[in-house]
Design an enzyme around this catalytic site. Sequence first.
Site, PDB file in Angstrom:
ATOM      1  N   GLY A 156       9.309  -8.726   8.658  1.00 48.05           N
ATOM      2  CA  GLY A 156       8.520  -7.916   9.583  1.00 48.05           C
ATOM      3  C   GLY A 156       7.509  -8.751  10.343  1.00 48.05           C
ATOM      4  N   PHE A 157       6.789  -8.091  11.217  1.00 43.13           N
ATOM      5  CA  PHE A 157       5.737  -8.736  12.012  1.00 43.13           C
ATOM      6  C   PHE A 157       4.724  -9.456  11.123  1.00 43.13           C
ATOM      7  CE2 PHE A 157       1.321  -7.249  13.134  1.00 43.13           C
ATOM      8  CZ  PHE A 157       0.952  -8.372  13.853  1.00 43.13           C
ATOM      9  N   GLY A 163      12.361  -4.720  10.027  1.00 41.17           N
ATOM     10  CA  GLY A 163      12.195  -6.162  10.179  1.00 41.17           C
ATOM     11  C   GLY A 163      13.264  -6.730  11.099  1.00 41.17           C
ATOM     12  N   ASP A 205      17.491  -3.705  -0.114  1.00 41.20           N
ATOM     13  CA  ASP A 205      16.683  -2.515   0.088  1.00 41.20           C
ATOM     14  C   ASP A 205      15.872  -2.277  -1.184  1.00 41.20           C
ATOM     15  OD1 ASP A 205      15.642   0.039   0.352  1.00 41.20           O
ATOM     16  OD2 ASP A 205      17.491   0.930   1.113  1.00 41.20           O
ATOM     17  N   SER A 238       7.926  -1.565   4.149  1.00 38.36           N
ATOM     18  CA  SER A 238       7.669  -0.202   4.628  1.00 38.36           C
ATOM     19  C   SER A 238       7.700  -0.215   6.145  1.00 38.36           C
ATOM     20  CB  SER A 238       6.295   0.309   4.177  1.00 38.36           C
ATOM     21  OG  SER A 238       6.053   1.609   4.694  1.00 38.36           O
ATOM     22  N   TYR A 278       3.649   8.341   5.726  1.00 44.58           N
ATOM     23  CA  TYR A 278       3.113   6.984   5.543  1.00 44.58           C
ATOM     24  C   TYR A 278       1.835   7.020   4.716  1.00 44.58           C
ATOM     25  CZ  TYR A 278       1.620   2.228   6.839  1.00 44.58           C
ATOM     26  OH  TYR A 278       1.226   0.910   6.820  1.00 44.58           O
ATOM     27  N   TYR A 310       0.076   0.654 -13.365  1.00 44.55           N
ATOM     28  CA  TYR A 310       0.667  -0.534 -13.991  1.00 44.55           C
ATOM     29  C   TYR A 310      -0.419  -1.441 -14.565  1.00 44.55           C
ATOM     30  CZ  TYR A 310       5.716  -0.363 -13.410  1.00 44.55           C
ATOM     31  OH  TYR A 310       7.047  -0.070 -13.577  1.00 44.55           O
ATOM     32  N   THR A 365      -3.622  -4.376  12.724  1.00 43.40           N
ATOM     33  CA  THR A 365      -3.368  -5.804  12.934  1.00 43.40           C
ATOM     34  C   THR A 365      -2.464  -5.971  14.143  1.00 43.40           C
ATOM     35  OG1 THR A 365      -3.610  -6.279  10.571  1.00 43.40           O
ATOM     36  CG2 THR A 365      -2.385  -7.875  11.866  1.00 43.40           C
TER      37      THR A 365
END
Length: 324
Positions: free
Chosen positions: A15-16, A41, A61, A83, A153, A167, A183
């Site tokens: 991705g970016f 991506g 995936d 994501s 999201y 966790y 960003t």
Amino acid sequence: MANRFGHALVTGGAGFLGSQLCERLLGNGHRVTCVDSFATGRPDNIAHLHGHPRFELVEHDMTRPVEGSAVPTDVDLVFHLASAASPKDYQRLAIDTLRVGALGTEHALRLAANAGARFLLTSTSEVYGDPLEHPQRETYWGNVNPIGPRSVYDEAKRYAEALTMAYLREHGTNVAIARVFNTYGPRMRADDGRVIPAFITQALTGRPLTVAGTGEQTRSVCYVDDTVGGLLSLAYSSLHGPVNIGNPDELSVRRIAEEILSLTGVSVAVTTVEGAVDDPRRRCPDITLARAELGWLPSVGLREGLNRTIAWFARNAVADHVSA
């Protein structure tokens, strides 16, 4: 400090943001495995890394189990970025976004836990929703519409944060949470729907800049080099977070449009379109924690960052956008 982590795995690494994190990790001496399904991506983002002796790409995936796949398990550091991240993408891939926030995060956490690795979740300022606190501190619980179009999201990331901390508490996994604010920079897609690539593409193709709503809603935009630096500072620390990673300089969306017009030297109109549902009215991070505990703060100013981004779009994305 970086050398105590040998092998870093980056989900969403094509991705970016992920691709530029992979680059920086390689520069810091890590062996890097990039894992991506290419749902959002782009292969072009990492094409220049192929052939590097410490870089590996695994197409996978993360909503599917890691066990039995080609994803390596001998890792020291896991960055979970997988994501969809732009409103256009996560509304188009609504169920997939929820699944990668839930299943994808659990698979990445299990990998880190089994390997004894440090795990960093890239969460988002969207967990604050349309905030009633300003600027937003990490202690703020947010004001989120759980059933609105942005909720897939927002709630995926809120769940991912809860799972990450579970966790830590239940398994003692070495975790960290970064809440990344807006960003921007090279490798953003021209058509991803976010304001800076949209405005730059419109300006460079001579079209009016379309501002949603009044344009007085604010954003705090951080150049990608600074964001990557913040993620690495947190990963190399012992903090669990969450920690805001963003630029505290608050700007209106209209001001961002005007800056882009000034820097491109283009004379086109700024027009308005209907505002998006649940679009935050104000967005600005309090970065006191990052500054005090990590020694991190952004260093790239708005005009410098926009100039670098405009130059990249002029060479790459706009030509592709026009030809498409």
